[in-house]
Scaffold this motif. Structure first.
Motif, PDB file in Angstrom:
ATOM      1  N   ARG A 173       2.322   2.628  -8.222  1.00 54.39           N
ATOM      2  CA  ARG A 173       2.778   3.880  -8.474  1.00 54.39           C
ATOM      3  C   ARG A 173       1.984   4.960  -7.743  1.00 54.39           C
ATOM      4  O   ARG A 173       0.168   4.913  -8.307  1.00 54.39           O
ATOM      5  N   SER A 174       2.381   5.469  -7.018  1.00 55.04           N
ATOM      6  CA  SER A 174       1.837   6.847  -6.505  1.00 55.04           C
ATOM      7  C   SER A 174       2.083   7.685  -6.447  1.00 55.04           C
ATOM      8  O   SER A 174       1.675   8.870  -6.277  1.00 55.04           O
ATOM      9  N   ALA A 175       2.830   8.093  -7.702  1.00 47.33           N
ATOM     10  CA  ALA A 175       3.153   9.250  -7.416  1.00 47.33           C
ATOM     11  C   ALA A 175       4.247   9.493  -8.736  1.00 47.33           C
ATOM     12  O   ALA A 175       4.995   8.323  -9.306  1.00 47.33           O
ATOM     13  N   PRO A 176       5.008  10.213  -9.682  1.00 46.96           N
ATOM     14  CA  PRO A 176       5.125  10.577 -10.710  1.00 46.96           C
ATOM     15  C   PRO A 176       6.425   9.564 -10.444  1.00 46.96           C
ATOM     16  O   PRO A 176       7.102   9.268 -11.743  1.00 46.96           O
ATOM     17  N   SER A 177       6.566   9.595  -9.991  1.00 48.40           N
ATOM     18  CA  SER A 177       8.161   8.955  -9.570  1.00 48.40           C
ATOM     19  C   SER A 177       7.970   8.619  -7.728  1.00 48.40           C
ATOM     20  O   SER A 177       8.592   8.728  -6.959  1.00 48.40           O
ATOM     21  N   ASP A 178       7.998   7.274  -8.084  1.00 49.61           N
ATOM     22  CA  ASP A 178       7.810   7.025  -6.354  1.00 49.61           C
ATOM     23  C   ASP A 178       9.618   6.636  -6.339  1.00 49.61           C
ATOM     24  O   ASP A 178      10.613   6.526  -7.126  1.00 49.61           O
ATOM     25  N   SER A 179       9.757   6.540  -5.118  1.00 48.89           N
ATOM     26  CA  SER A 179      11.172   6.371  -3.935  1.00 48.89           C
ATOM     27  C   SER A 179      10.959   6.085  -2.824  1.00 48.89           C
ATOM     28  O   SER A 179       9.768   5.609  -2.553  1.00 48.89           O
ATOM     29  N   PHE A 180      11.358   5.623  -2.159  1.00 49.60           N
ATOM     30  CA  PHE A 180      11.894   5.436  -0.668  1.00 49.60           C
ATOM     31  C   PHE A 180      10.748   6.108   0.065  1.00 49.60           C
ATOM     32  O   PHE A 180       9.912   5.753   1.244  1.00 49.60           O
ATOM     33  N   TRP A 181      10.937   7.519   0.004  1.00 53.70           N
ATOM     34  CA  TRP A 181       9.826   8.517   0.576  1.00 53.70           C
ATOM     35  C   TRP A 181       9.122   8.256   0.352  1.00 53.70           C
ATOM     36  O   TRP A 181       7.403   8.675   1.016  1.00 53.70           O
ATOM     37  N   THR A 182       7.823   7.717  -1.061  1.00 56.01           N
ATOM     38  CA  THR A 182       6.834   7.904  -1.088  1.00 56.01           C
ATOM     39  C   THR A 182       6.939   6.113  -0.412  1.00 56.01           C
ATOM     40  O   THR A 182       4.996   6.339   0.241  1.00 56.01           O
ATOM     41  N   TRP A 183       6.957   5.647  -0.393  1.00 58.99           N
ATOM     42  CA  TRP A 183       6.824   4.412   0.002  1.00 58.99           C
ATOM     43  C   TRP A 183       6.570   4.479   1.526  1.00 58.99           C
ATOM     44  O   TRP A 183       5.405   4.189   2.253  1.00 58.99           O
ATOM     45  N   ARG A 184       7.511   5.621   2.522  1.00 56.36           N
ATOM     46  CA  ARG A 184       7.231   5.662   4.031  1.00 56.36           C
ATOM     47  C   ARG A 184       5.673   5.969   3.860  1.00 56.36           C
ATOM     48  O   ARG A 184       5.890   5.841   4.655  1.00 56.36           O
ATOM     49  N   ASP A 185       5.641   7.226   2.883  1.00 59.82           N
ATOM     50  CA  ASP A 185       4.271   8.025   3.336  1.00 59.82           C
ATOM     51  C   ASP A 185       3.402   7.205   3.275  1.00 59.82           C
ATOM     52  O   ASP A 185       2.056   6.532   4.787  1.00 59.82           O
ATOM     53  N   LEU A 186       3.392   5.688   2.247  1.00 56.92           N
ATOM     54  CA  LEU A 186       1.891   4.063   2.698  1.00 56.92           C
ATOM     55  C   LEU A 186       2.011   3.282   3.568  1.00 56.92           C
ATOM     56  O   LEU A 186       1.452   3.208   4.167  1.00 56.92           O
ATOM     57  N   MET A 187       3.577   3.485   4.964  1.00 57.51           N
ATOM     58  CA  MET A 187       3.167   2.584   5.928  1.00 57.51           C
ATOM     59  C   MET A 187       3.779   3.303   7.148  1.00 57.51           C
ATOM     60  O   MET A 187       2.528   3.119   7.727  1.00 57.51           O
ATOM     61  N   TYR A 188       3.039   4.638   6.657  1.00 60.74           N
ATOM     62  CA  TYR A 188       2.707   5.470   8.054  1.00 60.74           C
ATOM     63  C   TYR A 188       1.092   5.178   8.143  1.00 60.74           C
ATOM     64  O   TYR A 188       0.495   4.894   9.007  1.00 60.74           O
ATOM     65  N   ARG A 189       0.562   5.027   6.727  1.00 68.11           N
ATOM     66  CA  ARG A 189      -0.951   5.010   6.783  1.00 68.11           C
ATOM     67  C   ARG A 189      -0.906   3.811   7.420  1.00 68.11           C
ATOM     68  O   ARG A 189      -2.749   3.942   7.954  1.00 68.11           O
ATOM     69  N   PHE A 190      -1.014   2.721   7.341  1.00 64.27           N
ATOM     70  CA  PHE A 190      -0.794   0.988   7.256  1.00 64.27           C
ATOM     71  C   PHE A 190      -0.873   1.473   8.754  1.00 64.27           C
ATOM     72  O   PHE A 190      -1.576   0.687   9.836  1.00 64.27           O
ATOM     73  N   VAL A 191      -0.137   1.703   9.516  1.00 64.00           N
ATOM     74  CA  VAL A 191       0.436   1.924  10.978  1.00 64.00           C
ATOM     75  C   VAL A 191      -0.625   2.905  11.745  1.00 64.00           C
ATOM     76  O   VAL A 191      -0.766   2.362  12.806  1.00 64.00           O
ATOM     77  N   ASP A 192      -0.938   3.329  11.165  1.00 64.91           N
ATOM     78  CA  ASP A 192      -2.048   4.618  12.091  1.00 64.91           C
ATOM     79  C   ASP A 192      -2.742   3.107  12.216  1.00 64.91           C
ATOM     80  O   ASP A 192      -3.655   3.372  13.335  1.00 64.91           O
ATOM     81  N   ARG A 193      -3.346   2.521  11.763  1.00 68.83           N
ATOM     82  CA  ARG A 193      -4.774   1.730  12.451  1.00 68.83           C
ATOM     83  C   ARG A 193      -4.460   0.581  12.976  1.00 68.83           C
ATOM     84  O   ARG A 193      -5.017  -0.364  13.513  1.00 68.83           O
TER      85      ARG A 193
END
Length: 452
Positions: A70-90
């Protein structure tokens, strides 16, 4: 001419016994039934057509299991997408190729013989195009060629961060193109797949939030008669934002403003009204369902009964590749309907009482249409064939449609024995011929990414 003999095989007209399949030039040259196996035949117990996987983001296989915190009080597609962007960056081109190759090997071991790669990672980490604008498309093609999986490459047009042409977010910089640059990318993608067996190229406007109406009108002709795929109505927030922008729900807007027909695949289409479901079915477009990913992201449940009652077609895809399996996707689709409706055997039909057979037949027809190919064990079609291991306990004493029910609903592990794509045997005894070397490269690349 190589020949395969099956004690039972699922042909377009149903299950038949003692089936001899002759292969020539990567295609099925002839199918004979009621024929005894000769010494020259390769013999197997159960033969099936390979299933197309209509929606994949190959590089996301490297993220599997990394977002279950859990990365936020209410995890969702949108919080998952932020993690995906960080993965893609590298990710480097070598990372993309290695991770995608691993995903494709696992797809083949699972019984998928073709993949629709919804390819939106185009540029370097700063957002600048590579010298070859189709560099990463070429890496996907290389992964497909090495693994042997059939490829429908779907280069994605992505220009905005929200409805109405909102400026993109920084994390989207590697995805972005203008219409002119996208046209060059499509041409480059066609060159990239030229050496892959039976590959084709479609186009993919990413979503209504990533493209303006004028841009959508400009890029659709670039595909000619090829497949057109688009994400739509995956999330309730997306529906609300579309209504705020246009006054219409996403699927309704798309049907009213785009030439949606049998070439189109609407990925997810999770949140539709009954009217939208019926209207979409009439167009002949395919619903691209990704049940494992939709469950993982908390997207919601597709209204399959309403869509199916209007003659709607669907196929399945592995999307984020959090878990790759033919049986897993089909089982999750059926079980999600049972949970929503509190009844059993939802996907069975008046014509086909077996839920496994009904799921398999529908997914084969819909996904093949969505990827611009024909699927099945029939003369003239690609020799994309799967055999199942009849010695597994889940198939004990089974024949005909009960085989599919046992595979999809009764086995704790994959039952795939051998796989052929375009007549080339790539999986034997459940293992891809390059499984070890591809997995070793995958581990090296992923360890490097996660160490940063």
């Amino acid at each position: 001419m190589p020949e395969l003999h099956f004690k039972q095989a699922l042909l377009p007209g149903g299950w038949l016994c003692d089936v001899l399949v002759s292969i020539k030039g990567g295609h099925i040259a002839a199918v004979s039934t009621g024929v005894a196996a000769s010494d020259a035949c390769e013999r197997h117990a159960i033969g099936l057509p390979g299933l197309p996987n209509l929606h994949s983001h190959g590089f996301q296989r490297g993220m599997a299991g990394l977002t279950e915190i859990r990365s936020a009080p209410s995890d969702s597609f949108w919080t998952w997408r932020d993690l995906m962007y960080r993965f893609v960056d590298r990710m480097t081109p070598d990372d993309v190729e290695a991770i995608t190759a691993q995903a494709y090997v696992e797809m083949l071991e699972a019984g998928f013989t073709r993949v629709g790669e919804f390819h939106y990672l185009h540029h370097d980490p700063s957002g600048v195009p590579y010298d070859d604008i189709a560099e990463l498309a070429g890496r996907i093609a290389a992964a497909a060629k090495a693994s042997g999986i059939g490829l429908t490459l779907l280069p994605v047009f992505y220009a905005h961060g929200g409805f109405g042409g909102r400026a993109p977010d920084p994390g989207q910089r590697r995805f972005l193109n203008t219409v002119d640059r996208f046209a060059r990318l499509v041409d480059g993608s066609r060159r990239a797949v030229a050496e892959c067996d039976s590959a084709n190229v479609g186009i993919a406007p990413h979503s209504l939030r990533a493209i303006t109406p004028d841009e959508l009108a400009a890029i659709v002709p670039l595909g000619g008669g090829a497949p057109v795929h688009i994400h739509v109505a995956e999330q309730t927030r997306e529906v609300d934002d579309c209504i705020a922008w246009s006054g219409a729900r996403p699927v309704r807007w798309l049907l009213d403003h785009a030439p949606v027909d049998h070439r189109w695949c609407l990925i997810h289409a999770t949140h539709m009204t009954g009217e939208e479901s019926r209207a979409m079915a009439v167009t002949g477009a395919v619903a691209g369902l990704c049940p494992m990913t939709e469950a993982n992201l908390g997207d919601g449940i597709f209204d399959t009964p309403t869509f199916g009652a209007s003659g709607g077609r669907f196929g399945v895809g592995t999307d984020s590749n959090v878990l790759i399996g033919v049986a897993d996707e089909l089982r999750q689709l059926e079980y999600s309907q049972r949970l929503a409706l509190r009844v059993r055997n939802v996907m069975a039909t008046p014509r086909i009482a077996s839920t496994g057979r009904a799921l398999f037949d529908a997914a084969l027809a819909g996904a093949a249409q969505a990827l611009g190919v024909a699927g099945g064990l029939a003369p003239g079609l690609a020799a994309d064939i799967v055999s199942l291991d009849a010695e597994r306990s889940a198939l004990a004493g089974r024949s005909g449609d009960a085989i599919l029910d046992g595979w999809i609903f009764g086995s704790p592990r994959p039952l795939v024995d051998c796989v052929w794509t375009s007549g080339r045997k790539v999986v034997t005894k459940g293992r891809h011929h390059l499984a070890e070397s591809v997995a070793a490269m995958f581990r090296r690349r992923l360890e490097g990414l996660l160490a940063e």
